[in-house]
Design a protein around this motif. Structure first.
Motif, PDB file in Angstrom:
ATOM      1  N   ASN A  84       0.611  -1.213   0.105  1.00  0.00           N
ATOM      2  CA  ASN A  84       0.056   0.189  -0.060  1.00  0.00           C
ATOM      3  C   ASN A  84       0.996   1.347  -0.126  1.00  0.00           C
ATOM      4  O   ASN A  84       0.505   2.379  -0.526  1.00  0.00           O
ATOM      5  CB  ASN A  84      -0.898   0.010   1.159  1.00  0.00           C
ATOM      6  CG  ASN A  84      -2.002  -1.140   1.093  1.00  0.00           C
ATOM      7  OD1 ASN A  84      -2.206  -1.393   0.000  1.00  0.00           O
ATOM      8  ND2 ASN A  84      -2.500  -1.335   2.286  1.00  0.00           N
ATOM      9  N   LYS A 143       1.899   1.388  -9.888  1.00  0.00           N
ATOM     10  CA  LYS A 143       0.492   1.656 -10.183  1.00  0.00           C
ATOM     11  C   LYS A 143      -0.347   0.599  -9.756  1.00  0.00           C
ATOM     12  O   LYS A 143       0.261  -0.565  -9.253  1.00  0.00           O
ATOM     13  CB  LYS A 143       0.614   1.381 -11.661  1.00  0.00           C
ATOM     14  CG  LYS A 143       1.060   2.465 -12.365  1.00  0.00           C
ATOM     15  CD  LYS A 143       0.871   2.305 -14.161  1.00  0.00           C
ATOM     16  CE  LYS A 143       1.950   2.985 -14.857  1.00  0.00           C
ATOM     17  NZ  LYS A 143       1.923   2.482 -16.350  1.00  0.00           N
ATOM     18  N   THR A 144      -1.604   1.080  -9.479  1.00  0.00           N
ATOM     19  CA  THR A 144      -2.606   0.090  -8.687  1.00  0.00           C
ATOM     20  C   THR A 144      -2.890  -1.144  -9.759  1.00  0.00           C
ATOM     21  O   THR A 144      -3.013  -2.126  -9.394  1.00  0.00           O
ATOM     22  CB  THR A 144      -3.852   0.844  -8.629  1.00  0.00           C
ATOM     23  OG1 THR A 144      -3.684   1.770  -7.772  1.00  0.00           O
ATOM     24  CG2 THR A 144      -4.889   0.065  -7.989  1.00  0.00           C
ATOM     25  N   ILE A 197       2.369   2.005  -3.388  1.00  0.00           N
ATOM     26  CA  ILE A 197       1.005   2.685  -4.222  1.00  0.00           C
ATOM     27  C   ILE A 197       0.897   3.913  -4.109  1.00  0.00           C
ATOM     28  O   ILE A 197       0.949   4.946  -4.936  1.00  0.00           O
ATOM     29  CB  ILE A 197      -0.240   1.822  -4.189  1.00  0.00           C
ATOM     30  CG1 ILE A 197       0.071   0.248  -4.655  1.00  0.00           C
ATOM     31  CG2 ILE A 197      -1.047   2.236  -4.959  1.00  0.00           C
ATOM     32  CD1 ILE A 197      -0.844  -0.558  -4.502  1.00  0.00           C
ATOM     33  N   ASN A 198       0.724   4.336  -2.798  1.00  0.00           N
ATOM     34  CA  ASN A 198       0.486   5.496  -2.270  1.00  0.00           C
ATOM     35  C   ASN A 198       1.408   6.472  -2.702  1.00  0.00           C
ATOM     36  O   ASN A 198       1.268   7.751  -2.801  1.00  0.00           O
ATOM     37  CB  ASN A 198       0.209   5.508  -0.907  1.00  0.00           C
ATOM     38  CG  ASN A 198      -1.212   4.764  -0.518  1.00  0.00           C
ATOM     39  OD1 ASN A 198      -1.902   4.566  -1.007  1.00  0.00           O
ATOM     40  ND2 ASN A 198      -1.113   4.218   0.675  1.00  0.00           N
TER      41      ASN A 198
END
Length: 96
Positions: A31, A40-41, A34-35
């Motif tokens: 997480n 990329k998600t 990604i954050n």
């Protein structure tokens, strides 16, 4: 934390966020990547996990923890209704 920087100095001065400290212990590492824009998600989604696998995992989770909860309730009720052991002292023991 940049390359070559000492993480201890960041912790000591309070410059390290708590989620960066706890991420390895609570599985939030992906997480954070990604954050922070490192991934990329769409790259984080696993193509190997099917809906059936998720359903089986959820059902097994509910069954296992349901059995554990049932055993816990049974034992709590059993020992709560039994009262103290027959050889247990009825008066508190003196410490003097």
């Amino acid at each position: 934390i940049g390359k070559g920087q000492n993480p201890q100095s960041f912790i000591r001065h309070g410059l390290l966020r708590s989620d960066e400290i706890t991420a390895p212990f609570f599985g939030q590492g992906l997480n954070l990547a990604i954050n922070n824009g490192l991934m990329k998600t769409s790259d984080a989604v696993s193509p190997n996990v099917t809906v059936g696998m998720l359903a089986i995992t959820l059902v097994l989770f509910v069954v296992v923890y349901g059995v554990l909860m049932g055993a816990d309730i049974y034992l709590l009720r059993k020992y709560a209704t039994a009262g103290p052991a027959p050889d247990a002292p009825t008066q508190p023991m003196s410490v003097y």
